[in-house]
Enzyme design. Structure first.
Site, mmCIF file in Angstrom:
data_model
loop_
_atom_site.group_PDB
_atom_site.id
_atom_site.type_symbol
_atom_site.label_atom_id
_atom_site.label_comp_id
_atom_site.label_asym_id
_atom_site.label_seq_id
_atom_site.Cartn_x
_atom_site.Cartn_y
_atom_site.Cartn_z
ATOM 1 N N ILE A 13 0.824 -1.207 0.000
ATOM 2 C CA ILE A 13 0.000 0.000 0.000
ATOM 3 C C ILE A 13 0.859 1.258 0.000
ATOM 4 O O ILE A 13 0.571 2.213 -0.732
ATOM 5 C CB ILE A 13 -0.942 -0.007 1.220
ATOM 6 N N ASP A 51 15.554 4.447 9.346
ATOM 7 C CA ASP A 51 14.892 3.691 10.407
ATOM 8 C C ASP A 51 14.384 4.731 11.407
ATOM 9 O O ASP A 51 15.175 5.385 12.088
ATOM 10 C CB ASP A 51 15.896 2.742 11.062
ATOM 11 N N SER A 127 -3.867 1.715 10.839
ATOM 12 C CA SER A 127 -3.919 0.669 11.854
ATOM 13 C C SER A 127 -4.530 -0.571 11.223
ATOM 14 O O SER A 127 -4.507 -0.747 10.000
ATOM 15 C CB SER A 127 -4.715 1.148 13.068
ATOM 16 N N TYR A 144 1.564 -7.741 17.140
ATOM 17 C CA TYR A 144 1.109 -6.881 16.054
ATOM 18 C C TYR A 144 -0.217 -6.195 16.392
ATOM 19 O O TYR A 144 -0.331 -4.962 16.322
ATOM 20 C CB TYR A 144 0.958 -7.697 14.772
ATOM 21 N N LYS A 148 -1.149 -2.168 17.155
ATOM 22 C CA LYS A 148 -2.079 -1.409 16.316
ATOM 23 C C LYS A 148 -3.195 -0.780 17.146
ATOM 24 O O LYS A 148 -3.761 0.256 16.774
ATOM 25 C CB LYS A 148 -2.657 -2.317 15.225
ATOM 26 N N VAL A 177 -6.246 -6.656 2.853
ATOM 27 C CA VAL A 177 -5.806 -6.145 1.554
ATOM 28 C C VAL A 177 -4.745 -7.114 1.058
ATOM 29 O O VAL A 177 -3.902 -7.574 1.839
ATOM 30 C CB VAL A 177 -5.221 -4.719 1.668
ATOM 31 N N THR A 179 -1.789 -7.884 0.260
ATOM 32 C CA THR A 179 -0.390 -7.447 0.302
ATOM 33 C C THR A 179 0.511 -8.586 0.753
ATOM 34 O O THR A 179 0.044 -9.635 1.220
ATOM 35 C CB THR A 179 -0.225 -6.286 1.294
#
Length: 225
Positions: A13, A51, A127, A144, A148, A177, A179
């Site tokens: 994205i 970074d 998020s 993860y 988020k 999505v 990805t």
């Protein structure tokens, strides 16, 4: 023509979104550890391989903004790290790394860019539905999804703190999505949306969403996961 910062632009994205802004004539600062060739070659895009979880990356970013942009209209926090692993097997270092990328990097970039943002500016944090309280959760995504959730609360708080300055903060909690990151979490699952389709949605929201929303979380999901 807007001055736009997009993070996580090496693939998916973020890559499509950086190209969308640039092709529409906006100035784009693309921040990612790895740099895509097509972005490097675009006249409206400057790529910095940084970074954001360390001071060197932040200093490079601020130097560019100060010398070239002068001000920032839109920030899209798209960078993200994912770990699919049972909670009991996640090391402290692994858990901390996910938060460094997904939470601390977002906070650090916000702190850096806010002095360059004027009334009408918009900060959009990408998020996940996994970070929404009460949503379906998936085993192995404890680091993860919890990270988020953290950036959702951070954005809500910053919207309140900066409302007098006219800087808006909103969150898009994305569903599936198609990805590379989705494939890492759900191997073999084919999501109904392509990265470029979601990039188009984020593009429009970043330009106009702050007229209607501030401090809000929009759930952008048509499927589960």
């Amino acid at each position: 023509m807007k001055n736009v910062i997009v993070t996580g632009t090496s693939r998916g994205i973020g890559y499509k979104l950086a190209l969308k802004y640039a092709n529409e004539g906006h100035n784009v600062l693309a921040l990612s550890r790895k740099t895509a060739k097509e972005l490097l070659e675009h006249k409206n895009i400057t790529c910095l391989s940084v970074d954001l979880s360390n001071s060197d990356g932040l200093n490079q970013t601020e130097k560019y903004i100060k010398e070239n942009f002068k001000y920032v209209d839109i920030v899209v926090h798209n960078a993200g790290a994912l770990l699919l692993k049972p909670f009991a097997e996640i090391t402290a270092e692994e858990f901390e790394y996910i938060y460094k990328v997904n939470v601390f990097g977002v906070a650090a970039l916000n702190r850096l860019v806010l002095p360059y943002m004027q009334k009408g500016s918009h900060v959009v944090t990408i998020s996940s539905m996994g970070g929404i309280q009460g949503s379906m959760k998936f085993a192995g995504l404890s680091a993860y999804s919890s990270s988020k959730g953290a950036v959702i609360t951070l954005s809500e708080l910053l919207a309140e703190e900066y409302k007098e300055q006219g800087v808006s903060f909103n969150v898009l909690a994305l569903g599936a999505v198609n990805t590379e990151m989705l494939q890492e979490a759900f191997p073999g699952y084919e999501a109904p949306l392509k990265p470029e389709e979601m990039a188009d949605y984020i593009y429009e929201f970043s330009l106009t969403g702050n007229k209607f929303y501030n401090g809000k979380v929009l759930q952008v999901s048509s499927t589960t996961p």
